[in-house]
Design a protein around this motif. Structure first.
Motif: not given
Length: 110
Positions: A5-9, A59-63, A66-68, A102-109
């Motif tokens: 399930t997507p969260t946030g952005i 368009v603003v949300v898509a950009v 893409a960055l986030r 659409l889901t954030e990837k976990p930060a690399a440790q």
């Protein structure tokens, strides 16, 4: 392929896709009523404005998405270009959700 399930952005991107698609639908119906049935131009007047705002918002949300969410360049291009043809943002959102974009990837440790 994951279907989290997507969260946030990611959720904001899904909402922007839906709004953009709904306003496209309203504009297409308005154009039918104005140019085919010659009934009224109210739909074009109203949904033309709404769709203009929805298009810019998408368009603003898509950009930002893409960055986030660190999409590959090709996914970013597809997301932005999906706003041009009618009703393409909705299937793109479904496809992106199935691919896990659409889901954030976990930060690399380190």
């Amino acid at each position: 392929m994951t279907t989290q399930t997507p969260t946030g952005i990611g959720k904001l991107f899904a909402v922007a896709c839906l709004i953009e698609g709904l306003t496209w639908t309203g504009l297409l119906i308005g154009m039918f009523l104005k140019y085919v049935t010659d009934t009224t131009d109210l739909g074009v007047w109203l949904f033309g404005r709404l769709h203009g705002v929805a298009f810019m918002f998408y368009v603003v949300v898509a950009v930002l998405s893409a960055l986030r969410l660190r999409w590959p360049w090709w996914a970013s291009a597809i997301a932005v270009l999906a706003a041009v043809p009618p009703l393409v943002t909705i299937p793109v959102e479904i496809w992106f959700q199935r691919r896990g974009f659409l889901t954030e990837k976990p930060a690399a440790q380190s």
